[in-house]
Design an enzyme around this catalytic site. Structure first.
Site, PDB file in Angstrom:
ATOM      1  N   CYS A 190       5.446 -12.221 -28.590  1.00 31.10           N
ATOM      2  CA  CYS A 190       6.895 -12.182 -28.759  1.00 31.10           C
ATOM      3  C   CYS A 190       7.473 -10.859 -28.267  1.00 31.10           C
ATOM      4  O   CYS A 190       8.667 -10.615 -28.414  1.00 31.10           O
ATOM      5  CB  CYS A 190       7.283 -12.421 -30.218  1.00 31.10           C
ATOM      6  SG  CYS A 190       6.592 -11.223 -31.368  1.00 31.10           S
ATOM      7  N   CYS A 245      30.679 -18.281 -29.164  1.00 30.96           N
ATOM      8  CA  CYS A 245      31.032 -17.617 -30.424  1.00 30.96           C
ATOM      9  C   CYS A 245      31.999 -16.466 -30.162  1.00 30.96           C
ATOM     10  O   CYS A 245      31.739 -15.616 -29.301  1.00 30.96           O
ATOM     11  CB  CYS A 245      29.762 -17.100 -31.104  1.00 30.96           C
ATOM     12  SG  CYS A 245      30.077 -16.137 -32.596  1.00 30.96           S
ATOM     13  N   CYS A 293      23.342 -12.183 -30.600  1.00 35.09           N
ATOM     14  CA  CYS A 293      23.433 -12.817 -29.272  1.00 35.09           C
ATOM     15  C   CYS A 293      23.808 -11.776 -28.223  1.00 35.09           C
ATOM     16  O   CYS A 293      24.965 -11.664 -27.833  1.00 35.09           O
ATOM     17  CB  CYS A 293      24.465 -13.936 -29.279  1.00 35.09           C
ATOM     18  SG  CYS A 293      23.963 -15.386 -30.206  1.00 35.09           S
ATOM     19  N   ASP A 338      -1.684 -14.338 -31.751  1.00 33.50           N
ATOM     20  CA  ASP A 338      -0.217 -14.446 -31.792  1.00 33.50           C
ATOM     21  C   ASP A 338       0.285 -13.343 -32.715  1.00 33.50           C
ATOM     22  O   ASP A 338       0.757 -13.602 -33.829  1.00 33.50           O
ATOM     23  CB  ASP A 338       0.188 -15.832 -32.296  1.00 33.50           C
ATOM     24  CG  ASP A 338       1.700 -16.057 -32.247  1.00 33.50           C
ATOM     25  OD1 ASP A 338       2.417 -15.184 -31.712  1.00 33.50           O
ATOM     26  OD2 ASP A 338       2.165 -17.095 -32.748  1.00 33.50           O
ATOM     27  N   GLN A 382       7.996 -20.922 -37.339  1.00 34.60           N
ATOM     28  CA  GLN A 382       8.761 -20.661 -36.126  1.00 34.60           C
ATOM     29  C   GLN A 382      10.174 -21.228 -36.244  1.00 34.60           C
ATOM     30  O   GLN A 382      10.369 -22.358 -36.699  1.00 34.60           O
ATOM     31  CB  GLN A 382       8.053 -21.277 -34.917  1.00 34.60           C
ATOM     32  CG  GLN A 382       6.731 -20.603 -34.564  1.00 34.60           C
ATOM     33  CD  GLN A 382       6.926 -19.288 -33.818  1.00 34.60           C
ATOM     34  OE1 GLN A 382       8.050 -18.840 -33.584  1.00 34.60           O
ATOM     35  NE2 GLN A 382       5.832 -18.656 -33.451  1.00 34.60           N
TER      36      GLN A 382
END
Length: 462
Positions: free
Chosen positions: A416, A74, A83, A389, A290
């Protein structure tokens, strides 16, 4: 060393921080944190903010690129906040994430380095680390000429980097955005303006069921309707293969929250479906699901393996969302109890249990730290296995305390955020548990984020 703002230094990048920033040291050991630099780069960096022993710097020039630096897919990778490490080879991204988790276990969790090395299993990366996201939310704004644009916010700002073709999203996203923005330009429908509260278009939400091919588009607007919304629906359903649901979400609040509380279906079905393994899930615009179904299936398989179910166990699934992990567990357990604070998610979980003909799973609305003690202490519902979670902030202290008092044989922790994971593991290992195994899963290639699954055994029931 007297380092001042706007000074430029040449530095070799020898490490990377938890947010993906390059780390280098000047001759006297003074540390520079350089965004967009990767390990092995030799760069010129301009000081942005200087402290006593370290400084934050902006990448000005790469004088010698690292052997692990790759050309970004990108062209907006450095500007967009999504990113952070796309310029690093994928093999090295996995190494970086595995090292990040290990370092947090050592530094925050207090575990010995040798133990952590033995503990962590082989990382699970992706064969195709692009176009893996089944959900995207695009803000809508205008450029300096007043033209409608969409894309993503630059890191830590509300400035839109125009890009209709994100390298992480579904292939259909660009065509959908072209249709919507062309229509709104044609009908002169204005974008929402945060500073004035005027304008109509706020965001476009796109979801795709990767296994079913079903596509959902939800337009978030500062009002209750869209001019000629039926015409836009016609164009989407005519031109987009798999188009299943088109709805309008009303958000008239001056807030950073993207979705409002009211959603109205314009065309098609209210929900789309997707599968993980052999389970089917029903997804609404507001459902938590997800974003990387390929890796999610691997994570759930690992959690199920760590849980060690034989069909006789009672399992608690805390922070259960729409019941994805719960239903995987229910197929191998005697009974599963799921807890989630969001009422809509629990309704989805019940619907998904029914959809998959699973009758041994029950779901409760509430905070895990409140529901778990009540069901355990007042109703005597125990646990052989607990699966957690939690969100990035980790488990609540009261929840951890109750888990330790319940003394399940095993705890499976899906995380996470490895910093709060390490903190919570430290507590559990200080209250009767032993950390046995751990493995990272790259749910978010090109970013610094990573999922980790860990197994803890009760020392008294090993």
């Amino acid at each position: 060393m007297n380092v001042l703002k706007n000074q430029i230094y040449t530095v070799t990048i020898t490490d990377m921080g938890s947010d993906g920033e390059g780390i280098g040291h000047l001759e006297d050991g003074y540390t520079l944190f350089v965004k967009d630099a990767v390990i092995g780069d030799v760069v010129k960096a301009r000081i942005v903010k200087a402290k006593k022993g370290y400084a934050f710097a902006r990448l000005e020039e790469i004088t010698e690129p690292s052997a692990d630096r790759v050309k970004t897919v990108c062209s907006f990778a450095r500007q967009c906040g999504g990113c952070q490490i796309q310029a690093l080879s994928y093999e090295k991204q996995i190494e970086f994430k595995n090292r990040k988790v290990k370092n947090n276990l050592i530094r925050i969790g207090g575990f010995e380095p040798d133990f952590v090395e033995r503990l962590m299993e082989e990382p699970a990366g992706m064969e195709e680390p692009f176009h893996y996201r089944n959900k995207a939310q695009f803000p809508i704004g205008t450029d300096k000429s007043g033209r409608l644009i969409t894309g993503f916010y630059a890191g830590r700002t509300h400035t839109i980097i125009e890009n209709r073709d994100c390298a992480l999203g579904a292939a259909e996203n660009r065509k959908i955005l072209d249709i919507i923005l062309d229509f709104c330009e044609e009908k002169k429908i204005p974008a929402y303006e945060e500073t004035t509260g005027e304008g109509l278009l706020r965001h476009v939400l796109i979801r795709k069921g990767f296994s079913t091919g079903q596509i959902m588009v939800c337009l978030i607007v500062n009002g209750a309707s869209l001019p000629e919304e039926g015409v836009l629906a016609d164009r989407l359903f005519e031109r987009i293969a798999g188009m299943t649901s088109f709805s309008l979400n009303s958000n008239t609040e001056n807030t950073n929250v993207i979705m409002g509380k009211k959603t109205r279906l314009i065309r098609g079905q209210e929900r789309i479906e997707d599968t993980i393994g052999d389970l089917t899930f029903s997804i609404s615009p507001l459902s938590f699901y997800q974003v990387n179904p390929v890796q999610t299936e691997k994570i759930y398989a690992q959690a199920l393996s760590y849980a060690g179910l034989t069909g006789e166990e009672t399992v608690w699934d805390l922070y259960c969302g729409i019941g994805t992990i719960s239903l995987f567990l229910a197929k191998k357990a005697k009974a599963v109890y799921g807890v989630e604070i969001v009422p809509q998610a629990i309704e989805d979980a019940k619907r998904n249990a029914e959809r998959n003909q699973i009758s041994n799973a029950r779901f409760y609305v509430g905070k895990a730290e409140e529901v778990l003690p009540e069901k355990y202490e007042k109703e005597g519902i125990y646990a052989d296995v607990i699966v957690v979670d939690p969100p990035r902030k980790g488990c609540d202290g009261a929840c951890l305390s109750t888990m330790a008092r319940m003394k399940p044989k095993r705890i499976v922790y899906v995380s996470c955020d490895s910093a709060t994971l390490a903190r919570d593991l430290k507590y559990l290992c200080g209250n009767g548990y032993e950390l046995v195994k751990g493995r990272i899963f790259d749910n978010f290639p090109q970013s610094v984020h990573v999922e980790t699954v860990c197994l803890l055994n009760n020392r008294k029931t090993d």
